[in-house]
Write a protein that holds these residues in place. Sequence first.
Motif, PDB file in Angstrom:
ATOM      1  N   PHE A   1       0.852  -1.257   0.027  1.00  0.00           N
ATOM      2  CA  PHE A   1       0.096  -0.062   0.018  1.00  0.00           C
ATOM      3  C   PHE A   1       0.808   1.414   0.032  1.00  0.00           C
ATOM      4  CE2 PHE A   1       0.773  -1.518   4.171  1.00  0.00           C
ATOM      5  CZ  PHE A   1       1.244  -0.634   5.009  1.00  0.00           C
ATOM      6  N   PRO A   2       0.283   2.398  -0.322  1.00  0.00           N
ATOM      7  CA  PRO A   2       1.155   3.584  -0.475  1.00  0.00           C
ATOM      8  C   PRO A   2       1.644   4.045   1.047  1.00  0.00           C
ATOM      9  CG  PRO A   2      -0.978   4.014  -1.545  1.00  0.00           C
ATOM     10  CD  PRO A   2      -1.030   2.613  -0.762  1.00  0.00           C
ATOM     11  N   SER A   3       2.741   4.398   1.259  1.00  0.00           N
ATOM     12  CA  SER A   3       3.151   4.730   2.524  1.00  0.00           C
ATOM     13  C   SER A   3       2.821   6.499   2.916  1.00  0.00           C
ATOM     14  CB  SER A   3       4.768   4.748   2.567  1.00  0.00           C
ATOM     15  OG  SER A   3       5.320   5.772   1.668  1.00  0.00           O
TER      16      SER A   3
ATOM     17  N   MET B   1       3.434  -5.213   4.546  1.00  0.00           N
ATOM     18  CA  MET B   1       3.321  -5.667   6.018  1.00  0.00           C
ATOM     19  C   MET B   1       2.631  -6.909   5.759  1.00  0.00           C
ATOM     20  SD  MET B   1       0.686  -3.119   7.813  1.00  0.00           S
ATOM     21  CE  MET B   1       0.504  -4.281   9.245  1.00  0.00           C
ATOM     22  N   PRO B   2       2.897  -8.057   6.709  1.00  0.00           N
ATOM     23  CA  PRO B   2       2.090  -9.272   7.042  1.00  0.00           C
ATOM     24  C   PRO B   2       0.393  -8.859   6.874  1.00  0.00           C
ATOM     25  CG  PRO B   2       3.962  -9.422   8.227  1.00  0.00           C
ATOM     26  CD  PRO B   2       3.735  -7.882   8.037  1.00  0.00           C
ATOM     27  N   HIS B   3      -0.453  -9.623   6.411  1.00  0.00           N
ATOM     28  CA  HIS B   3      -1.728  -9.416   6.449  1.00  0.00           C
ATOM     29  C   HIS B   3      -2.456 -10.720   6.442  1.00  0.00           C
ATOM     30  CE1 HIS B   3      -5.676  -7.273   5.605  1.00  0.00           C
ATOM     31  NE2 HIS B   3      -5.804  -8.250   4.677  1.00  0.00           N
ATOM     32  N   GLN B   4      -3.499 -10.761   7.381  1.00  0.00           N
ATOM     33  CA  GLN B   4      -4.595 -11.824   7.531  1.00  0.00           C
ATOM     34  C   GLN B   4      -6.083 -11.141   7.146  1.00  0.00           C
ATOM     35  OE1 GLN B   4      -3.838 -14.260  10.952  1.00  0.00           O
ATOM     36  NE2 GLN B   4      -3.202 -15.948   9.524  1.00  0.00           N
TER      37      GLN B   4
ATOM     38  N   ARG C   1      -0.840   3.447   9.611  1.00  0.00           N
ATOM     39  CA  ARG C   1      -0.461   3.722  11.074  1.00  0.00           C
ATOM     40  C   ARG C   1       0.036   2.495  11.821  1.00  0.00           C
ATOM     41  NH1 ARG C   1      -5.678   5.956  10.815  1.00  0.00           N
ATOM     42  NH2 ARG C   1      -6.836   4.411  11.582  1.00  0.00           N
ATOM     43  N   GLU C   2      -0.120   1.399  11.345  1.00  0.00           N
ATOM     44  CA  GLU C   2       0.511   0.063  11.788  1.00  0.00           C
ATOM     45  C   GLU C   2       1.480  -0.145  11.329  1.00  0.00           C
ATOM     46  OE1 GLU C   2       0.753  -3.250  14.226  1.00  0.00           O
ATOM     47  OE2 GLU C   2      -0.733  -1.777  14.385  1.00  0.00           O
TER      48      GLU C   2
END
Length: 305
Positions: free
Chosen positions: A177-179, A189-192, A258-259
Amino acid sequence: MPGPSGTGSSNEARVFDHRPIYGHIRFSFYGFTDTRLKPDPDDKALAELYDETRMARRFFLFENLTLPSLIAQTDRDFTTVLMSSDVMPDRFKERLVALASRLPGAIVEFSPTRRGDLAFRKVMADSLAPRMRGTAVHFRLDDDDALAMSYIARLRQVSQTLPPSTHISFPSGIMLFPSGREEPLGASMPHQRFLTAIGLATVNSAKFTKNPFQMMHSNVWTRWPVISDPSFPAFIRTQHFANDTAAKQDRIISGLQRERFSRRAGRYTTQVEAMLARHFPFITRERLDGLLGECQAIRGMADLP
């Protein structure tokens, strides 16, 4: 129970038949789907769909992320169905056909129908040959996402004994995703997400002929059996401000930002690098994070290699 020949009953044989696997990709399909661009009386959506800049960026992500992930599959015994529309300009058709030639057994369709369910109907029927008596496995993938190199192998392993109408979800992966809103670089980042659309698969027969785009993926558990395998990162999902399915994009991306840049930032970097090295060897984290910035800089087909 063994039959007279000692080979087992016909029901047992049918359960363990080799089931062909089909991957469905809609590539700038002009029709009524879950995307934001739908046919309208003045063809405004048609012009926007095949806008030069938009198409160049779709090709860029497809060629640098989606296509390499399919080529890298360890199990290459599958068919990719690339579905677009007869109104796609010829120069885009030619490029799409040329790219598809790099995938063994790929099918490219330029459908005259404006209904997504009808566009895939023949593919669904052919997969159940002979005479709709067979069983097949179908999965969906967007043209700007990617699959782990072991996805087909894992899908085959999981799906071969499941009854028709069962849905198979691989909810673990990586989000790109865009920073930042004005930042050309991306972040990962990891994603579930349970029942994510990416790689969602169905077991099909004559009694269940829906294509994998033909249902609300987040609600399938209310109607059909679901199997979930979260044990490996199965996908890379791109979440950007130009997604065709644009609902709540700003809020989603803000939460990811944010995360990602919280006190856990270093951990996420290490995790993504390890995931890519093992499951997506065709791309590094630096290259992955740079794709969105490169994509944003593209203005037309001349900017593509």
